[in-house]
Structure formats: structure tokens, C-alpha cells
Design an enzyme around this catalytic site. Structure first.
Site, PDB file in Angstrom:
ATOM      1  CB  SER A 128      -0.780  -0.106   1.170  1.00 20.94           C
ATOM      2  OG  SER A 128      -1.992   1.021   0.977  1.00 20.94           O
ATOM      3  CG  ASN A 129      -0.148   4.822  -1.170  1.00 17.40           C
ATOM      4  OD1 ASN A 129      -0.756   5.564  -0.403  1.00 17.40           O
ATOM      5  ND2 ASN A 129      -0.786   4.271  -2.043  1.00 17.40           N
TER       6      ASN A 129
END
Ligand code: CTP
Length: 206
Positions: A21-22
Site C-alpha cells: 500500500s502507501n
């Protein structure tokens, strides 16, 4: 107006417990949704996993993966006048998702990544008379890359920002149109930037 908005990160799972993810907080997208609702617009907020409470008065669809975001957006877009795509979508996903939990083997692990669907580009292909405001997160060659994204995703304008925006309370943006040049620039809290962008959108499309 009836406005589709995307916000937050997406997640791409390696197995049932691990994901890529980020660090997107979703704050920019949520500020836009709150500001639009306060102006009396109908908002459909398609949100990745974030720690914020959704603004009251939006229709919220929570999603995790990019594919879920794409499906939710494709469902909502036909009934909307336009879209603001503030989500920080994962560009890659593992080529395979393992059921259960991967175990250690004592050896290095190589994971093959493949591109995810481009949610906004998909909406751009079905734009018709709707308006599209994309975001572009750029570290180098910012305006050129933003213009490329505007064209590739069939956007009317792109909100150009840089990696310091991720996870921050503030933002500093340029609004890039098909000339490739900034037609506006704003900086301040994400709420302030959201307010300026909605002012601009209302003037342009109300
Ligand atoms: N976007 C999307 N689906 C993707 C990737 C991006 O809908 N799979 C949207 C984002 O919400 C944003 C715009 O496209 O509105 C540009 O996102 P950005 O991350 O800046 O660019 P990418 O297209 O992902 O390209 P790159 O990461 O190579 O710069």
C-alpha cells in the site's frame, strides 16, 4: 451537482494478512468531500482504508483493492456530473494472491508484480459530457508528467502535487490544464486547498 470522489490508498494483498500500500492519509479527498457536501452537492465517496471519519452527508463506499475501487467507481460514475480522483491508487499488485498465510522458507523471496487497472483512465474512456479532475503526484518533470496524465486519462484539469503531500496536513498544488501550464496555484491546509479547488470547479461547471 452529483460528484464522484476517490480518496485514500488502495491495498494489494500478497496473502490473507499482508499487503502492499502507501502512506496516503485520505485527508485531501475527505476535505474535498466535506467541502462539497457543505456547498449542497451530492457526493459519492469511494474510499480506501483510512483512519478518518467520513464527512457527514456523503454516500460512502469503502474499498480495499484497486479492483474494488474500479468497480465502485464504474458503478457510480454514470449517475454523476463529474469526478475528482484524489486517491493514491496502488500501481502494482502481486501476480498471485496466496490463500492463507505465506510461511518463511529460509530463502530470499521474489514477488512478481503486475500493473493494476487504472481507475481514472477507465472513467476517462466513458467520460461523455462529464468533467474529470485528476491528481498527479510528481517528484520530477512535474508539469510535463501532469500533462501526460491529463491526456492519458482524458482529464479536464489535473491537480499537481508532490510526495510531501502524502500523509501531510497541508498541500501545495498547481492546477494544470491542456496547455500544460498552471492556471491556478494554491497552498495551505488540505481544507483550504479543497475549498479553492471546489470554488474553481463550481465556476467552471455549475
Ligand atoms: N489513478 C487511478 N488508478 C491507478 C493509478 C492512478 O485512478 N491505478 C489516478 C489517481 O487517483 C490520480 C491519477 O490517476 O488521480 C494520477 O495518479 P498518480 O499516482 O499521480 O499517477 P499514475 O497514473 O499512478 O502514474 P505514475 O505512478 O507512474 O506516476
Amino acid at each position: 451537482m452529483r460528484i464522484l470522489m476517490t480518496a485514500g490508498p488502495t491495498r494489494e494483498y500478497l496473502d490473507d494478512v499482508r499487503y502492499l500500500s502507501n502512506a496516503s492519509s485520505g485527508r485531501m479527498g475527505y476535505a474535498l468531500a466535506a467541502d462539497a457536501v457543505a456547498r449542497g452537492h451530492q457526493v459519492i465517496l469511494v474510499s480506501g482504508p483510512v483512519e478518518l471519519a467520513p464527512p457527514k452527508g456523503c454516500e460512502v463506499r469503502f474499498v480495499q483493492t484497486t479492483e474494488e475501487m474500479r468497480i465502485a467507481c464504474e458503478q457510480a460514475f454514470p449517475s454523476c456530473d463529474g469526478v475528482i480522483a484524489a486517491a493514491a491508487v496502488c500501481d502494482y499488485k502481486p501476480s498471485q494472491r496466496v490463500t492463507g498465510k505465506m510461511s518463511k522458507t529460509g530463502e530470499p523471496l521474489t514477488i512478481e508484480l503486475i500493473e493494476t487497472d487504472d481507475v481514472l483512465a477507465g472513467l476517462g474512456r466513458k467520460k461523455n459530457s462529464r468533467w474529470i479532475v485528476g491528481f498527479a503526484l510528481e517528484a520530477t518533470n512535474s508539469r510535463e508528467n501532469a500533462l501526460q496524465k491529463l491526456r492519458a486519462k482524458n482529464c479536464d484539469v489535473v491537480v499537481l502535487n508532490n510526495p510531501s503531500a502524502i500523509g501531510s496536513m497541508t498541500n501545495s498544488v498547481e492546477l494544470i490544464d491542456e496547455s500544460g501550464q498552471p492556471i491556478e496555484s494554491w497552498n495551505g491546509s488540505k481544507e483550504e486547498v479543497a475549498h479553492e479547488l471546489l470554488n474553481w470547479i463550481e465556476q467552471r461547471w455549475k
